[in-house]
Design a protein around this motif. Structure first.
Motif, PDB file in Angstrom:
ATOM      1  N   PRO A   1       0.833  -1.207   0.000  1.00 16.55           N
ATOM      2  CA  PRO A   1       0.000   0.000   0.000  1.00 16.55           C
ATOM      3  C   PRO A   1       0.869   1.261   0.000  1.00 16.55           C
ATOM      4  N   GLN A   2       0.417   2.269  -0.760  1.00 20.95           N
ATOM      5  CA  GLN A   2       1.177   3.511  -0.886  1.00 20.95           C
ATOM      6  C   GLN A   2       0.246   4.697  -0.684  1.00 20.95           C
ATOM      7  N   LEU A   3       0.686   5.673   0.122  1.00 19.38           N
ATOM      8  CA  LEU A   3      -0.037   6.932   0.245  1.00 19.38           C
ATOM      9  C   LEU A   3       0.005   7.674  -1.084  1.00 19.38           C
ATOM     10  N   VAL A   4      -1.140   8.190  -1.534  1.00 21.77           N
ATOM     11  CA  VAL A   4      -1.149   9.035  -2.729  1.00 21.77           C
ATOM     12  C   VAL A   4      -0.346  10.300  -2.455  1.00 21.77           C
ATOM     13  N   SER A   5      -0.479  10.825  -1.236  1.00 18.92           N
ATOM     14  CA  SER A   5       0.334  11.956  -0.796  1.00 18.92           C
ATOM     15  C   SER A   5       0.460  11.865   0.717  1.00 18.92           C
ATOM     16  N   ASN A   6       1.641  12.209   1.229  1.00 22.60           N
ATOM     17  CA  ASN A   6       1.797  12.219   2.689  1.00 22.60           C
ATOM     18  C   ASN A   6       1.501  13.598   3.284  1.00 22.60           C
ATOM     19  N   LEU A   7       1.014  14.501   2.460  1.00 19.87           N
ATOM     20  CA  LEU A   7       0.557  15.807   2.923  1.00 19.87           C
ATOM     21  C   LEU A   7      -0.968  15.840   2.800  1.00 19.87           C
ATOM     22  N   ILE A   8      -1.665  15.932   3.942  1.00 19.01           N
ATOM     23  CA  ILE A   8      -3.122  15.852   3.974  1.00 19.01           C
ATOM     24  C   ILE A   8      -3.683  17.252   4.192  1.00 19.01           C
ATOM     25  N   THR A   9      -4.444  17.750   3.212  1.00 17.59           N
ATOM     26  CA  THR A   9      -5.044  19.081   3.326  1.00 17.59           C
ATOM     27  C   THR A   9      -6.568  19.021   3.295  1.00 17.59           C
ATOM     28  N   THR A  10      -7.144  17.841   3.102  1.00 18.27           N
ATOM     29  CA  THR A  10      -8.595  17.661   3.095  1.00 18.27           C
ATOM     30  C   THR A  10      -8.970  16.731   4.242  1.00 18.27           C
ATOM     31  N   ASN A  11     -10.201  16.269   4.250  1.00 18.81           N
ATOM     32  CA  ASN A  11     -10.665  15.380   5.314  1.00 18.81           C
ATOM     33  C   ASN A  11     -10.566  13.905   4.945  1.00 18.81           C
ATOM     34  N   SER A  12      -9.643  13.584   4.051  1.00 18.49           N
ATOM     35  CA  SER A  12      -9.481  12.181   3.672  1.00 18.49           C
ATOM     36  C   SER A  12      -8.022  11.872   3.372  1.00 18.49           C
ATOM     37  N   ILE A  13      -7.663  10.608   3.573  1.00 13.40           N
ATOM     38  CA  ILE A  13      -6.338  10.087   3.243  1.00 13.40           C
ATOM     39  C   ILE A  13      -6.530   9.070   2.132  1.00 13.40           C
ATOM     40  N   SER A  14      -5.837   9.256   1.013  1.00 12.81           N
ATOM     41  CA  SER A  14      -5.976   8.353  -0.137  1.00 12.81           C
ATOM     42  C   SER A  14      -4.804   7.374  -0.161  1.00 12.81           C
ATOM     43  N   VAL A  15      -5.141   6.098  -0.344  1.00 11.03           N
ATOM     44  CA  VAL A  15      -4.130   5.036  -0.349  1.00 11.03           C
ATOM     45  C   VAL A  15      -4.375   4.131  -1.549  1.00 11.03           C
ATOM     46  N   ASN A  16      -3.346   3.916  -2.355  1.00 10.33           N
ATOM     47  CA  ASN A  16      -3.395   2.919  -3.420  1.00 10.33           C
ATOM     48  C   ASN A  16      -2.887   1.594  -2.863  1.00 10.33           C
ATOM     49  N   SER A  17      -3.659   0.528  -3.051  1.00  8.25           N
ATOM     50  CA  SER A  17      -3.288  -0.763  -2.492  1.00  8.25           C
ATOM     51  C   SER A  17      -3.283  -1.833  -3.585  1.00  8.25           C
ATOM     52  N   PRO A  18      -2.260  -2.707  -3.611  1.00  9.21           N
ATOM     53  CA  PRO A  18      -2.219  -3.782  -4.611  1.00  9.21           C
ATOM     54  C   PRO A  18      -3.104  -4.965  -4.254  1.00  9.21           C
ATOM     55  N   GLY A  19      -3.730  -4.943  -3.088  1.00  7.93           N
ATOM     56  CA  GLY A  19      -4.574  -6.055  -2.661  1.00  7.93           C
ATOM     57  C   GLY A  19      -5.187  -5.768  -1.312  1.00  7.93           C
ATOM     58  N   LYS A  20      -5.566  -6.822  -0.610  1.00  3.13           N
ATOM     59  CA  LYS A  20      -6.201  -6.684   0.699  1.00  3.13           C
ATOM     60  C   LYS A  20      -5.134  -6.533   1.786  1.00  3.13           C
ATOM     61  N   TYR A  21      -5.189  -5.427   2.500  1.00  3.21           N
ATOM     62  CA  TYR A  21      -4.278  -5.155   3.602  1.00  3.21           C
ATOM     63  C   TYR A  21      -5.068  -4.509   4.738  1.00  3.21           C
ATOM     64  N   GLN A  22      -4.414  -4.372   5.882  1.00  2.00           N
ATOM     65  CA  GLN A  22      -4.997  -3.669   7.009  1.00  2.00           C
ATOM     66  C   GLN A  22      -4.205  -2.388   7.257  1.00  2.00           C
ATOM     67  N   TYR A  23      -4.881  -1.373   7.779  1.00  2.00           N
ATOM     68  CA  TYR A  23      -4.166  -0.154   8.140  1.00  2.00           C
ATOM     69  C   TYR A  23      -4.504   0.221   9.581  1.00  2.00           C
TER      70      TYR A  23
END
Length: 532
Positions: free
Chosen positions: A460-482
């Motif tokens: 899993p990879q953060l789309v951006s590690n700078l959060i300026t909105t009310n959501s965190i976007s993550v691209n994931s290659p499969g099923k993972y836990q966060y």
């Protein structure tokens, strides 16, 4: 472990009844550790603690004899073997430990002051520093050694910050506060923080706790991050150049070790002086037949001097492994690791083991070389291999896995084929190996080749590690836990990721730095992010 509460942090245990008195042998699992779990079998008066809302509590002895006490100790010690903590029956070890790094587990026949539960503990009390103990009621557990040991490990787990591992259906409806596990026989599995009375293979777990199906509780992370101790120091190197040398003495060698983490691999080197028969018994620690009380499902891989895997040994229905093969003179390696099975995840297949190797002169080796190589070729995965053997190949199959563990057939090749070009259906990391059978009936696996997906670490990879909105976007290659934490280690949120783009709610975050941990079955990654 009973499903009752007297206090928001109070958790109970299970039930079951016999009795005998015994002197307590002084036993310690890891004397050099500063953190201590003290199994107190000979009675104790509890005073001045959070339990004493009605005055002192007089606890009689456990009613268990020397033999039973020793087995309970051995079972609990093995549950805590991966950690830098001393499980002991010696009160002097407890009294010498720092007050915020110790717990007294009172195993007693005296239960009437509390009620009909197998045990009881305050969650997180290990670090309170006020000598608040936890209890296991041996009489209500029928003095059954396994049940008493399971309850002791479970209640001590509560004091280390763990809640129950619970079970839910596909619609997130709770089926039981106590996950009772699955399977039967030697590899029948259950979580220690569920109910382990009815399964042999009881382990720490990463699963939903009693507060909801999305409240994932990683037992290992909590134990090693909240209580002032972590894992033991690794005892055997995972690298071929620094592998531990096992020297034959009268054609035999013995090696002991501990698999401390799910990523731990112990490498052992040995030298065969002449062509002959090599046999190995790889046995996880146990207290009786059927690997009773083991916490480790062993997998052993045999390598030759060029570090090519000759075979993988992991009997499906057993926790132990056996090698019986002919080898030419030369240097060889054994890789020891913990694995899951059809019932148990690989997450906490951890614990101690022993290896007993034997060599007998004579015999011939049909396989001299079995080596697989692979590379990315545009959108294709290209595989080449070399096989040198005295016997004829009768079956040659390429196998594929996407998790590094569960291989399945990809293509059956002609026995004289030595290359293969394959275009994966998805841009994902894959592992390949050869499964080769010869006309003498012997089956061998090649080394495993990993070809990574283009432009990604397959995590899993953060789309951006700078959060300026009310959501965190993550691209994931499969099923993972966060799991999302603040910089003080406080849990913010946790949940599951699916393949593709995932959006995590960040509406409650104030400005500052945070940590997000992604976890697969055996790997974990941690990234930093900033809320502005």
């Amino acid at each position: 472990m009973k499903n009752l509460l007297r206090h928001p942090l109070l958790i109970l245990s299970l039930i079951c009844a016999q009795a005998i008195n015994a002197q307590v042998p002084a036993l310690s699992s890891y004397p050099s550790a500063s953190a201590v779990i003290f199994l107190d079998f000979d009675g104790h008066t509890v005073n001045g603690t959070s339990w004493n809302y009605n005055g002192p509590i007089e606890c009689g002895a456990s009613g268990m004899d020397n033999t039973k006490i020793t087995e309970v100790f051995n079972r609990v010690a093995e549950d805590y073997r991966p950690f830098n903590i001393n499980v002991t029956t010696d009160s002097t070890k407890y009294l010498a430990a720092p007050v915020t790094k110790r717990m007294r587990v009172i195993l007693t026949v005296s239960s009437s002051w509390y009620g009909s539960a197998g045990g009881v503990a305050f969650v997180g009390s290990f670090t309170w520093g006020d000598n608040t103990p936890c209890f296991v009621f041996s009489g209500l557990l029928n003095y059954n050694v396994k049940n008493v040991a399971e309850a002791a490990a479970h209640e001590a787990g509560h004091t280390l910050g763990l809640y129950h591992q619970s079970s839910y259906d596909a619609s997130c409806n709770k089926l039981s506060d106590y996950h009772s596990g699955v399977g039967s026989g030697e590899i029948g599995w259950a979580p220690i923080m569920g109910v382990g009375y009815y399964r042999n293979f009881t382990l720490w777990n990463n699963g939903p706790n009693s507060f909801g199906c999305t409240n994932l509780q990683s037992d290992l992370d909590i134990i090693t991050s909240l209580n002032g101790f972590s894992y033991r120091t690794d005892d055997h190197s995972a690298n071929f150049p620094t592998a531990t040398h096992a020297a034959f003495n009268s054609n035999q060698f013995t090696i002991n070790g501990v698999i401390e983490r799910s990523t731990d691999q112990d490498l052992i080197r040995f030298t065969i002086p002449a062509t002959g028969r090599f046999q190995l018994d790889a046995i996880p620690y146990n207290v009786g037949t059927g690997n009773s009380g083991s916490d480790l499902d062993l997998q052993v891989t045999l390598f030759n001097s060029s570090q090519t895997a000759l075979n993988v040994y992991n009997p499906g229905a057993l926790l132990s492994s056996v090698i019986d093969t002919n080898l030419n003179a030369g240097n060889y390696y054994l890789r020891i690791e913990g694995k899951g099975n059809q019932f148990a995840p690989a997450y906490a297949s951890l614990g101690s083991y022993s290896l007993a190797g034997r060599f007998t002169t004579g015999g011939t080796l049909p396989l001299h070389k079995l080596e697989l190589q692979g590379m990315q070729a545009g959108d294709n995965h290209k595989l080449n291999w070399e096989i040198i053997a005295d016997e004829q190949i009768t079956d040659l199959t390429i196998e594929i896995a996407t998790d590094g563990r569960n291989f399945s057939p990809l293509a059956q090749m002609a026995t004289d084929t030595r290359s293969f070009l394959y275009r994966p259906q998805a841009n994902s990391t894959a592992q390949y190996r050869l499964n080769v059978t010869f006309d003498d009936g012997r089956q061998y696996y090649s080394n495993v080749v990993t070809i990574k997906q283009t432009g990604s670490d397959a995590r899993p990879q953060l789309v951006s590690n700078l959060i300026t909105t009310n959501s965190i976007s993550v691209n994931s290659p499969g099923k993972y836990q966060y799991i999302l934490y603040d910089m003080h280690g406080k849990l913010i949120s946790k949940g599951n990721l699916n393949s593709g783009l995932n959006v995590i709610n960040a509406a409650g975050l104030i400005n500052g730095m945070y940590m997000i941990r992604f976890a697969g079955e055996i790997q974990q990654w941690t990234d930093k992010l900033i809320r502005q």
